[in-house]
Design a protein around this motif. Structure first.
Motif, PDB file in Angstrom:
ATOM      1  N   ASN A 162       8.137  30.153  81.985  1.00 24.89           N
ATOM      2  CA  ASN A 162       6.912  30.676  81.354  1.00 24.89           C
ATOM      3  C   ASN A 162       7.219  31.576  80.156  1.00 24.89           C
ATOM      4  O   ASN A 162       6.471  32.523  79.861  1.00 24.89           O
ATOM      5  CB  ASN A 162       6.051  31.443  82.370  1.00 24.89           C
ATOM      6  N   ALA A 163       8.310  31.257  79.468  1.00 27.08           N
ATOM      7  CA  ALA A 163       8.683  31.972  78.239  1.00 27.08           C
ATOM      8  C   ALA A 163       8.368  31.076  77.044  1.00 27.08           C
ATOM      9  O   ALA A 163       8.510  29.845  77.115  1.00 27.08           O
ATOM     10  CB  ALA A 163      10.158  32.345  78.257  1.00 27.08           C
ATOM     11  N   LEU A 164       7.948  31.697  75.932  1.00 20.82           N
ATOM     12  CA  LEU A 164       7.563  30.938  74.736  1.00 20.82           C
ATOM     13  C   LEU A 164       8.759  30.189  74.173  1.00 20.82           C
ATOM     14  O   LEU A 164       9.799  30.766  73.860  1.00 20.82           O
ATOM     15  CB  LEU A 164       6.989  31.899  73.683  1.00 20.82           C
ATOM     16  N   GLU A 165       8.592  28.863  74.038  1.00 23.24           N
ATOM     17  CA  GLU A 165       9.663  27.988  73.580  1.00 23.24           C
ATOM     18  C   GLU A 165       9.472  27.560  72.126  1.00 23.24           C
ATOM     19  O   GLU A 165      10.450  27.406  71.390  1.00 23.24           O
ATOM     20  CB  GLU A 165       9.731  26.758  74.484  1.00 23.24           C
ATOM     21  N   PHE A 166       8.224  27.364  71.704  1.00 22.80           N
ATOM     22  CA  PHE A 166       7.983  26.988  70.296  1.00 22.80           C
ATOM     23  C   PHE A 166       6.550  27.340  69.903  1.00 22.80           C
ATOM     24  O   PHE A 166       5.663  27.518  70.742  1.00 22.80           O
ATOM     25  CB  PHE A 166       8.246  25.493  70.063  1.00 22.80           C
ATOM     26  N   VAL A 167       6.329  27.411  68.578  1.00 28.47           N
ATOM     27  CA  VAL A 167       4.996  27.586  67.992  1.00 28.47           C
ATOM     28  C   VAL A 167       4.862  26.546  66.894  1.00 28.47           C
ATOM     29  O   VAL A 167       5.772  26.376  66.079  1.00 28.47           O
ATOM     30  CB  VAL A 167       4.796  29.004  67.405  1.00 28.47           C
ATOM     31  N   ASP A 168       3.729  25.843  66.862  1.00 24.29           N
ATOM     32  CA  ASP A 168       3.514  24.768  65.888  1.00 24.29           C
ATOM     33  C   ASP A 168       2.138  24.975  65.225  1.00 24.29           C
ATOM     34  O   ASP A 168       1.105  24.939  65.904  1.00 24.29           O
ATOM     35  CB  ASP A 168       3.567  23.413  66.594  1.00 24.29           C
ATOM     36  N   VAL A 169       2.144  25.211  63.909  1.00 24.82           N
ATOM     37  CA  VAL A 169       0.898  25.403  63.150  1.00 24.82           C
ATOM     38  C   VAL A 169       0.591  24.109  62.401  1.00 24.82           C
ATOM     39  O   VAL A 169       1.452  23.595  61.672  1.00 24.82           O
ATOM     40  CB  VAL A 169       1.015  26.581  62.161  1.00 24.82           C
ATOM     41  N   HIS A 170      -0.639  23.584  62.568  1.00 22.60           N
ATOM     42  CA  HIS A 170      -0.975  22.301  61.956  1.00 22.60           C
ATOM     43  C   HIS A 170      -2.377  22.277  61.353  1.00 22.60           C
ATOM     44  O   HIS A 170      -3.050  21.239  61.349  1.00 22.60           O
ATOM     45  CB  HIS A 170      -0.830  21.166  62.985  1.00 22.60           C
ATOM     46  N   SER A 171      -2.843  23.419  60.852  1.00 23.19           N
ATOM     47  CA  SER A 171      -4.166  23.478  60.230  1.00 23.19           C
ATOM     48  C   SER A 171      -4.121  24.394  59.003  1.00 23.19           C
ATOM     49  O   SER A 171      -3.473  25.449  59.029  1.00 23.19           O
ATOM     50  CB  SER A 171      -5.213  24.000  61.221  1.00 23.19           C
ATOM     51  N   THR A 172      -4.833  24.000  57.971  1.00 18.37           N
ATOM     52  CA  THR A 172      -4.922  24.830  56.759  1.00 18.37           C
ATOM     53  C   THR A 172      -5.919  25.976  56.928  1.00 18.37           C
ATOM     54  O   THR A 172      -6.003  26.845  56.063  1.00 18.37           O
ATOM     55  CB  THR A 172      -5.362  23.974  55.556  1.00 18.37           C
ATOM     56  N   ASP A 173      -6.668  25.974  58.030  1.00 19.21           N
ATOM     57  CA  ASP A 173      -7.730  26.965  58.224  1.00 19.21           C
ATOM     58  C   ASP A 173      -7.239  28.262  58.854  1.00 19.21           C
ATOM     59  O   ASP A 173      -8.057  29.130  59.184  1.00 19.21           O
ATOM     60  CB  ASP A 173      -8.848  26.370  59.095  1.00 19.21           C
ATOM     61  N   ILE A 174      -5.962  28.396  59.050  1.00 16.39           N
ATOM     62  CA  ILE A 174      -5.464  29.577  59.753  1.00 16.39           C
ATOM     63  C   ILE A 174      -4.281  30.177  58.998  1.00 16.39           C
ATOM     64  O   ILE A 174      -3.531  29.476  58.306  1.00 16.39           O
ATOM     65  CB  ILE A 174      -5.052  29.183  61.198  1.00 16.39           C
ATOM     66  N   ASP A 175      -4.132  31.491  59.136  1.00 16.40           N
ATOM     67  CA  ASP A 175      -3.014  32.219  58.535  1.00 16.40           C
ATOM     68  C   ASP A 175      -1.879  32.272  59.564  1.00 16.40           C
ATOM     69  O   ASP A 175      -2.020  32.913  60.606  1.00 16.40           O
ATOM     70  CB  ASP A 175      -3.460  33.622  58.148  1.00 16.40           C
ATOM     71  N   PRO A 176      -0.762  31.610  59.297  1.00 18.93           N
ATOM     72  CA  PRO A 176       0.330  31.580  60.289  1.00 18.93           C
ATOM     73  C   PRO A 176       1.182  32.838  60.320  1.00 18.93           C
ATOM     74  O   PRO A 176       2.090  32.951  61.145  1.00 18.93           O
ATOM     75  CB  PRO A 176       1.164  30.371  59.841  1.00 18.93           C
ATOM     76  N   GLY A 177       0.895  33.798  59.430  1.00 18.34           N
ATOM     77  CA  GLY A 177       1.670  35.037  59.432  1.00 18.34           C
ATOM     78  C   GLY A 177       2.989  34.904  58.708  1.00 18.34           C
ATOM     79  O   GLY A 177       3.992  35.481  59.136  1.00 18.34           O
ATOM     80  N   LEU A 178       2.968  34.174  57.587  1.00 19.16           N
ATOM     81  CA  LEU A 178       4.184  33.978  56.778  1.00 19.16           C
ATOM     82  C   LEU A 178       4.019  34.626  55.398  1.00 19.16           C
ATOM     83  O   LEU A 178       4.328  34.031  54.369  1.00 19.16           O
ATOM     84  CB  LEU A 178       4.493  32.489  56.633  1.00 19.16           C
ATOM     85  N   ARG A 179       3.497  35.850  55.412  1.00 19.26           N
ATOM     86  CA  ARG A 179       3.352  36.639  54.181  1.00 19.26           C
ATOM     87  C   ARG A 179       2.491  35.926  53.128  1.00 19.26           C
ATOM     88  O   ARG A 179       2.778  35.964  51.926  1.00 19.26           O
ATOM     89  CB  ARG A 179       4.716  37.020  53.610  1.00 19.26           C
ATOM     90  N   GLY A 180       1.465  35.248  53.601  1.00 17.07           N
ATOM     91  CA  GLY A 180       0.513  34.606  52.692  1.00 17.07           C
ATOM     92  C   GLY A 180       0.701  33.120  52.511  1.00 17.07           C
ATOM     93  O   GLY A 180      -0.115  32.475  51.846  1.00 17.07           O
ATOM     94  N   LEU A 181       1.740  32.551  53.085  1.00 15.60           N
ATOM     95  CA  LEU A 181       1.975  31.107  52.965  1.00 15.60           C
ATOM     96  C   LEU A 181       1.096  30.337  53.943  1.00 15.60           C
ATOM     97  O   LEU A 181       1.036  30.682  55.129  1.00 15.60           O
ATOM     98  CB  LEU A 181       3.448  30.796  53.227  1.00 15.60           C
ATOM     99  N   HIS A 182       0.405  29.304  53.455  1.00 17.67           N
ATOM    100  CA  HIS A 182      -0.470  28.467  54.271  1.00 17.67           C
ATOM    101  C   HIS A 182      -0.089  27.003  54.126  1.00 17.67           C
ATOM    102  O   HIS A 182       0.580  26.611  53.165  1.00 17.67           O
ATOM    103  CB  HIS A 182      -1.942  28.637  53.858  1.00 17.67           C
TER     104      HIS A 182
END
Length: 234
Positions: A162-182
């Motif tokens: 139950n530990a986080l293994e990966f994160v996958d962002v696949h939408s232009t409608d959200i801020d992924p937290g990459l200093r402004g990169l979308h």
């Protein structure tokens, strides 16, 4: 005796004629009329025409009747809007908001994150932050099965611990937290924001840090970012 009779008749006839003239010359009384009406005097003779008295002075016109047609026209010209057929929002309904990444949780070389999440974070912490997932399924490709929680704009996976293994962002409608990169931005913008990648191919930009791999998938035709993933670098 005869001369006396002839002299008497003319005198009597003349008296009657004079009396009749005086009576006929007297003005006949006129009826008093308060409104514009016609008075018809019925005659005892079937062939006689009724006497009609007409007053030429006009009376005030009566107000127009409020007919159904007039009432409907007035209603049609009003500006009132009937909202009975429109869907009504519930007072308790809350608008759906996109999750935001705190400034201290954005991606850094010394602290690689995506959606403000660091690999190894417990499932309880992640679900408490983002709430209920839209979809949930298990990936059985590896010996260590991964539980996937899809939130629509992004998805996360947890291992058997139950530990986080990966994160996958696949939408232009959200801020992924990459200093402004979308998603949807160009490869050059990614390089300007994140710096020179460890690997740069036609399809992928890769950034390695602290045992993690930030993988940016690129559309080679448009030269734009299609998806962003953070997972362990093994």
């Amino acid at each position: 005796m005869r001369p006396i009779i002839l002299g008497f008749v003319p005198v009597a006839f003349a008296s009657l004629v004079v009396a009749g003239c005086e009576k006929s010359s007297a003005p006949s009384p006129q009826p008093t009329i308060d409104s514009a009406i016609s008075i018809q005097t019925p005659s005892t003779s079937p062939s006689a025409s009724p006497t009609v008295i007409t007053v030429e002075s006009p009376l005030p016109s009566a107000p127009a009747e409020d007919t159904p047609a007039k009432h409907e026209a007035q209603v049609a010209n009003t500006n009132k809007t009937d909202l009975s057929d429109l869907p009504q929002s519930s007072a308790s309904a809350k608008p759906t908001t996109k999750p935001k990444v705190k400034a201290e949780d954005v991606y850094q070389q010394e602290k690689p994150t995506l959606m403000g999440l660091k690999l190894g974070t417990s499932k309880d912490v992640v679900l408490e932050r983002f709430g209920k997932a839209k979809k949930q399924f298990v990936m059985d490709e590896d010996d260590d099965a991964i539980q996937v929680y899809d939130f629509g704009d992004f998805s996360v996976g947890f291992n058997m611990k139950n530990a986080l293994e990966f994160v996958d962002v696949h939408s232009t409608d959200i801020d992924p937290g990459l200093r402004g990169l979308h998603l949807g931005q160009s490869v050059q913008e990614a390089i300007d924001i994140l710096g020179k990648p460890d690997a740069n191919t036609t399809y992928v930009l890769s950034y390695k840090s602290q045992g993690t791999l930030l993988k940016i998938d690129v559309d080679p035709n448009e030269n734009t970012i299609q998806s962003i993933k953070l997972f362990a670098d093994r």
